[in-house]
Design an enzyme around this catalytic site. Structure first.
Site, PDB file in Angstrom:
ATOM      1  N   GLU A 182       0.594 -43.868  -4.252  1.00  0.00           N
ATOM      2  CA  GLU A 182       0.417 -43.483  -5.654  1.00  0.00           C
ATOM      3  C   GLU A 182      -1.071 -43.481  -5.971  1.00  0.00           C
ATOM      4  O   GLU A 182      -1.701 -44.538  -6.027  1.00  0.00           O
ATOM      5  CB  GLU A 182       1.149 -44.469  -6.593  1.00  0.00           C
ATOM      6  CG  GLU A 182       2.641 -44.565  -6.326  1.00  0.00           C
ATOM      7  CD  GLU A 182       3.384 -45.463  -7.330  1.00  0.00           C
ATOM      8  OE1 GLU A 182       2.785 -45.824  -8.368  1.00  0.00           O
ATOM      9  OE2 GLU A 182       4.552 -45.806  -7.063  1.00  0.00           O
ATOM     10  N   CYS A 224      16.567 -68.911 -10.919  1.00  0.00           N
ATOM     11  CA  CYS A 224      18.006 -68.983 -11.189  1.00  0.00           C
ATOM     12  C   CYS A 224      18.707 -69.866 -10.159  1.00  0.00           C
ATOM     13  O   CYS A 224      18.126 -70.241  -9.137  1.00  0.00           O
ATOM     14  CB  CYS A 224      18.598 -67.580 -11.224  1.00  0.00           C
ATOM     15  SG  CYS A 224      18.941 -66.903  -9.593  1.00  0.00           S
ATOM     16  N   CYS A 283      11.812 -65.883  -9.715  1.00  0.00           N
ATOM     17  CA  CYS A 283      13.018 -66.159 -10.465  1.00  0.00           C
ATOM     18  C   CYS A 283      13.435 -67.585 -10.127  1.00  0.00           C
ATOM     19  O   CYS A 283      13.343 -68.009  -8.976  1.00  0.00           O
ATOM     20  CB  CYS A 283      14.076 -65.144 -10.032  1.00  0.00           C
ATOM     21  SG  CYS A 283      15.781 -65.535 -10.450  1.00  0.00           S
ATOM     22  N   ASN A 320      10.356 -50.837  -4.970  1.00  0.00           N
ATOM     23  CA  ASN A 320       9.098 -50.279  -5.462  1.00  0.00           C
ATOM     24  C   ASN A 320       8.118 -51.400  -5.756  1.00  0.00           C
ATOM     25  O   ASN A 320       8.464 -52.335  -6.485  1.00  0.00           O
ATOM     26  CB  ASN A 320       9.338 -49.493  -6.761  1.00  0.00           C
ATOM     27  CG  ASN A 320       8.058 -48.968  -7.373  1.00  0.00           C
ATOM     28  OD1 ASN A 320       7.418 -48.063  -6.835  1.00  0.00           O
ATOM     29  ND2 ASN A 320       7.651 -49.567  -8.493  1.00  0.00           N
ATOM     30  N   GLU A 321       6.935 -51.339  -5.199  1.00  0.00           N
ATOM     31  CA  GLU A 321       5.892 -52.335  -5.497  1.00  0.00           C
ATOM     32  C   GLU A 321       6.469 -53.749  -5.520  1.00  0.00           C
ATOM     33  O   GLU A 321       6.379 -54.456  -6.529  1.00  0.00           O
ATOM     34  CB  GLU A 321       5.205 -52.014  -6.818  1.00  0.00           C
ATOM     35  CG  GLU A 321       4.411 -50.716  -6.781  1.00  0.00           C
ATOM     36  CD  GLU A 321       3.737 -50.371  -8.114  1.00  0.00           C
ATOM     37  OE1 GLU A 321       4.076 -50.977  -9.134  1.00  0.00           O
ATOM     38  OE2 GLU A 321       2.859 -49.486  -8.122  1.00  0.00           O
TER      39      GLU A 321
END
Lengths: 555, 555, 555
Positions: free
Chosen positions: A305, A155, A153, A143-144
């Site tokens: 949307e 990590c 990120c 989603n999006e």
């Protein structure tokens, strides 16, 4: 696909007894497509390998009875608690080394192989289950993509993947050292394994590393999408795949992501949701995003949307005025949307988005939003049916590049200069003159355009320079502006020749140095803001380039 | 207890030779009670199990010779270095997972069982030692509970205790999933052990989880207090227990904490201590806090810390004007304080609060503060002696609820709306008309009040609704306002009926939807600020409820 | 040393074929000294113990052929990747416990013994290699010590070293407890091993601990410098050692660091680099820094880095106007600089400082900056040759103390009061009257000065008080102001006597308490800002001290 109107629906949030009522009301409004399922992994797979699609099957069937088809989303934007507790390394890490935890959404690292194994298991089962369902016509992955991950990120998994990405790009470490200029501040690497994601430093960053990091992050999102899309397509080759994009969000290149889609989709919330009442997008900003989404594949797109009421999480945006929802949706159609889905069917009574208002309020009884949207659908349907597939023929093109955006935002020079804001001043100038525009990537065909606006061409390659020269030679009007031609593709400044480098002949001037006498005369005033006249920018109004008008908005 | 005036005293900060001088000066002023000991654990127990109360005994004796009794505080707000070094897990953790360390105060996790064992050992010895001392008349547990812990503690111990609290509240995980609406964003839990304290997420929070977390935090503080109070009462049943509360501080419900106290106390610092010169509380804000503290137990209270000079840590508040300290203290008495203790006897020459000025300056020589406070005591004593035990009979009540405050602050809707600020606009309206008010919890008896002001009744239960109906039916004037009746006790929006839900008949209107036509007309202006007219708020001035006046300050 | 002009040069950033051109252009300008090598550890030691000074040797030789000598910097401000990957504990830690990582500069902990071993190995080889090179005339240790480390380092190594530092200062833990006032908030320590660097607390800090921490940090930097300087001096006793200081940067006491230098140097960037266009230093600020650097050793100094063009990293400062670079350099000479080196020779095409513009632009072709600086050198050379060694004889002294600065900044009392800003108001007053000033440490000889301005003498010792008394008795005019004499050297408030304590007789008033009546009358207005009149400050204008004029700028 002849769907005109749709809605985003979460049957799992409501009692089954209600579903038939919802479906009938949808049909009555004019809805023929719904998007579902993208946030409910825990519901469909409550325990590892134990799949329960019965309820979703039933919801699809209930909708189908009213002639409504559906798009299903893969739920990877919200891995369930049982996955996170089992494999906490999936939680993403910020530049300071701190994890972001379960309790919201997007609490995932998109490179993590353990997470990918979970996704593979789910999506494989999901795709197999719905491959033959005639009412499931397409998929959305996640989603999006890019949302909530702006600063993520860093990590170990992402670091390892970044190293791999660099290895593939540069081949050997010597090339990387050269292209990153690691001779500065003793940053030479002996081996790709020494290279970090750009975690928090004591002081300063390497701009070439930052540029690669941003490009890597974009590529990672694209890879994450492609990897899921491949599973879906293999199992269900006749379903379309689209994605709910978000205008000019910068985390991922929509040019790249768009290549993987059958068609693009866009999420539009003009009323704002975290903003003070008056700080909301205006018509030209909305239009620019729509034109950009249409430009991605140079064909009509969907609104996946479309705002259906007040939106917000802990704070809310402004209330749509009567008729304004229809106005927003109509603007989408005018800029190339073939299908408009509203988010969401009914305001959720729980969770973060309790106040992200649906067509129906919490109590499920039709009200103003329902009436306005229904009227809009009924009145617009004949026109939209006629318009589907139509495309504008624009004579103005705007060269929009993620790489230029990344490079300028890494080194804006002036604290108030933002690539997007600057680019939009051109768009707004065109918009206010009612001149339609397409957004173009560097590898687009420029020849159909009478005017090509190319703002902030900071990073310059031989290939792009050649294209720009050819465009001008063929009679095109090229608009360049400040900071063009200063750097190469690795964000390294050119070490020879006059500025603007490869573009110097195009602007009718060969400068042997920065025109500092002019620089000190003042600031460039542009659309109500001022910028310092660093580098060669302000010499432009002295030049008489054959095909160049700089700072001239009257194109 | 007929104490009129007291002071907070730290004999351990000064040479013993000075104590008799201090005690004599106190007596001369009119002081008959001192609070001591609450920050000196390392002094009383320098090594585990080795207690040294000799000096404190001597200080009590010196004071007693001048007819001064004392209250002793337990020192759990500042565990000594030897405890922290031995058991560093006691240090509290923030939402990002970072510990807060030794070097200030409140460097403790109140749920940690290791820390509780240390406290049990100390408090047991402390209580046993002073149980029979006739000059020790009461205890205070810890100091300003809730202070400095606003964003703490998210450590493993607190997480485990939160899980236990949830288990007790919900019984089974299904009930929790339902009441938290975990169907949203795939947040279902299979087991209480999967649930976290709401640590930092990538994006968004579950409002129902946040509400439970805030309630849990409040309950934890209450439990921490009760657990110590139980030890004290068991050993010394004839001593009172009070606590130095801090007005409308939100971390812990003072209604709940107050139930454990023999009487409430309040700390008052009107001059500010970290604030710019003009940003200091004014009379109505001070009055509202005093009325609230009195309302907690519906009986007179103490001021445990009354400002005695300039206050501050690294930056300072403003200098009390001549007579202003007496003015502040007199206001306390007027609102129900029976005893006023000043903080502190003499400015400390070391530590964080070097500039938190006492009655005496650093050099110990009486000056303006001493003279002013002494004059105040001498002049006020006869009046206060007369007033002790008196209570106002107010006809206006304000329904103040921590749960509503938590829920509104989790989702303020408008960035500038704060529950307390909004509630205080009602209080100020009454105050400026010289109408006395009591603050009432939801379980109070509303019947004595002609007017009941119930702001922001966001969360509504059947029980509360029944009480409000009964109040109106019995002829009471109920003032409701925006956002009432939208949600249930779990912070879930009601999924049926018109708004304001259970209260709809009270306001004379049954709305089938949000009145969006009115919503768009503008903002609600209230006391110089504006709020957006989301939801059903702005329909109120159209209604003609039998017993309801909304936005009508002329009660 | 008769060098007049120099430049900072990074031959390793450019092809060798260019070096001779650069050297010839330098000589032609008037350059006779270059600083090199301080940021290229990875180049000189690509693998542990494998030294490659060949290129640097060659660069030195190329320069020498044009009559240019050089200063070499040790590269400890940027340890290479292979060191960090091998020993990641070298990365510094912030107060929250988070490391700062490789990728910028200053990613080092200066106390870490593992890092020191790496430095020892390198510097020993480096010093041995260049000890006999006649063209290497001096060394610089590290770069701008204190820079980027403002909020660092709180790692275990620094904590251990802080404990050791405290042990040496206090001898026993009882003395520390007394001098830190650990009786407050139960902070007593049983052992030095219990003491932490002042990491993030839940609430509040001990000001005496903070003061010691700041002094320890300063001492650590000095130790780090001395430890390297000792290695250099042992191997190469005939080379000078200087350091590029940065005006009033507070991390390290330049008085202390200066003692280790043969002469001081200063880096000057008046155009700003991260600042909005108008927020740049003005003439008096620049002058104050130059006077301070000259005062450190009371002899002429060098400018090691003089701005040679626009400066900045991601954002840029303002463009030097024509002639302005020469103006800035001339001001340096006027305030005591004997040699002026410009930073840098040529703008780097890569790395963080791509926009830190050199004398030559990226393309290496001489432009405005080159012409202006060359003209400046040619015109100024005869004058500067004459001036070298000259010193002003100033009659005004300003008592500038790092300890006072630390103490005031730990407890500024008023949020807008900063020690440096306040001190500079005096300097500016003198500057605007064309009165030259020297900056003096507490142990300076005050007798040569007719006026001694001693702002914010917060911490007072018997020794300093005696010196001030003697100065006044000998006929000197002493300017004291607010907050003088309140505290002892340990940041503890004095517990007896009138204020301003030991200085009370100097100001002609013995106060028995804070003059609170005056305090409330208003704020002190000083140079367009206002301060609250806390403590005894505002009584000063009532006094008639023999030799004291307070708030009197007409010295």
């Amino acid at each position: 696909m002849s769907y005109l109107f749709g809605v985003d629906y979460y049957p799992e949030h409501w009692p089954k007894e209600r579903w038939a009522t919802d479906a009938a009301m949808m049909r009555e409004m004019g809805i023929s497509i719904v998007r579902m399922a993208e946030f409910s992994w825990a519901k469909w797979e409550p325990r590892e390998g134990e799949f329960h699609f019965e309820d979703l099957d039933e919801a699809i069937e209930v909708l189908a009875r009213e002639g409504i088809d559906c798009i299903l989303g893969t739920p990877s934007a919200a891995p369930p608690a049982w996955i996170i507790r089992q494999d906490p390394e999936i939680e993403p890490m910020d530049a300071r080394g701190l994890r972001r935890h379960f309790g919201g959404r997007h609490h995932d690292c998109q490179s993590n192989p353990v997470y990918r194994a979970h996704i593979r298991r789910f999506v494989t089962a999901f795709a197999a289950h719905y491959a033959k369902n005639p009412h499931v016509v397409g998929f959305q992955v996640d989603n999006e993509l890019g949302n909530s991950h702006a600063d993520l990120c860093y990590c170990p998994s992402c670091t390892a993947r970044f190293q791999q990405w660099l290895k593939e790009k540069y081949g050997g470490i010597d090339a990387l050292n050269r292209c990153w200029g690691t001779a500065f501040w003793s940053q030479q690497y002996d081996d790709f394994s020494q290279i970090d994601a750009p975690r928090q430093t004591a002081s300063g960053y390497n701009p070439s590393q930052m540029l690669d990091w941003k490009c890597f992050c974009s590529d990672l999102v694209c890879d994450f999408h492609k990897w899921q899309a491949d599973i879906l397509r293999a199992a269900a080759p006749d379903k379309f795949i689209t994605h709910n994009l978000m205008g000019f969000t910068e985390k991922v290149s929509y040019y790249d992501l768009g290549k993987q889609l059958d068609f693009a989709s866009h999420d539009q919330y003009p009323g704002g949701h975290f903003r003070p009442r008056l700080d909301v997008p205006i018509a030209d900003t909305l239009a620019s995003e729509l034109d950009f989404i249409r430009s991605l594949k140079n064909k009509p797109f969907w609104i996946m949307e479309q705002q259906s009421g007040i939106t917000g999480w802990d704070t809310l945006g402004r209330t749509p005025r009567p008729g304004q929802i229809a106005l927003w949706a109509t603007q989408c159609i005018a800029h190339g949307a073939d299908t408009v889905c509203f988010f969401r069917w009914r305001s959720c009574t729980f969770g973060t988005e309790q106040y992200w208002h649906g067509i129906l309020p919490h109590n499920g009884e039709p009200g103003r939003y329902y009436r306005e949207i229904k009227d809009f659908m009924h009145q617009t349907a004949p026109v939209l049916a006629e318009l589907q597939g139509a495309m504008p023929k624009n004579e103005a093109g705007i060269l929009f590049s993620y790489r230029q955006e990344y490079a300028i935002d890494i080194q804006p020079h002036h604290p108030q200069l933002r690539y997007l804001d600057h680019m939009k001043t051109y768009y707004s100038s065109l918009y206010r003159r009612n001149i339609g525009a397409d957004f173009l990537p560097e590898d687009a065909d420029f020849s159909p355009y009478r005017v090509l606006i190319a703002p902030l061409q900071f990073l310059m390659t031989k290939a792009l320079s050649d294209k720009l020269h050819a465009y001008v030679e063929a009679g095109g009007t090229l608009v360049l502006d400040m900071r063009a031609g200063i750097k190469d593709e690795h964000d390294l400044a050119f070490d020879e020749g006059p500025l603007p480098g490869m573009l110097a002949d195009l602007v009718g001037a060969r400068l042997t140095e920065y025109d500092c006498l002019r620089e000190m005369d003042g600031l460039v005033h542009w659309d109500g803001k001022e910028y310092p006249c660093h580098l060669w920018s302000d010499i432009m109004d002295l030049t008489t380039g054959e095909a160049v008008a700089v700072y001239d908005k009257a194109v």
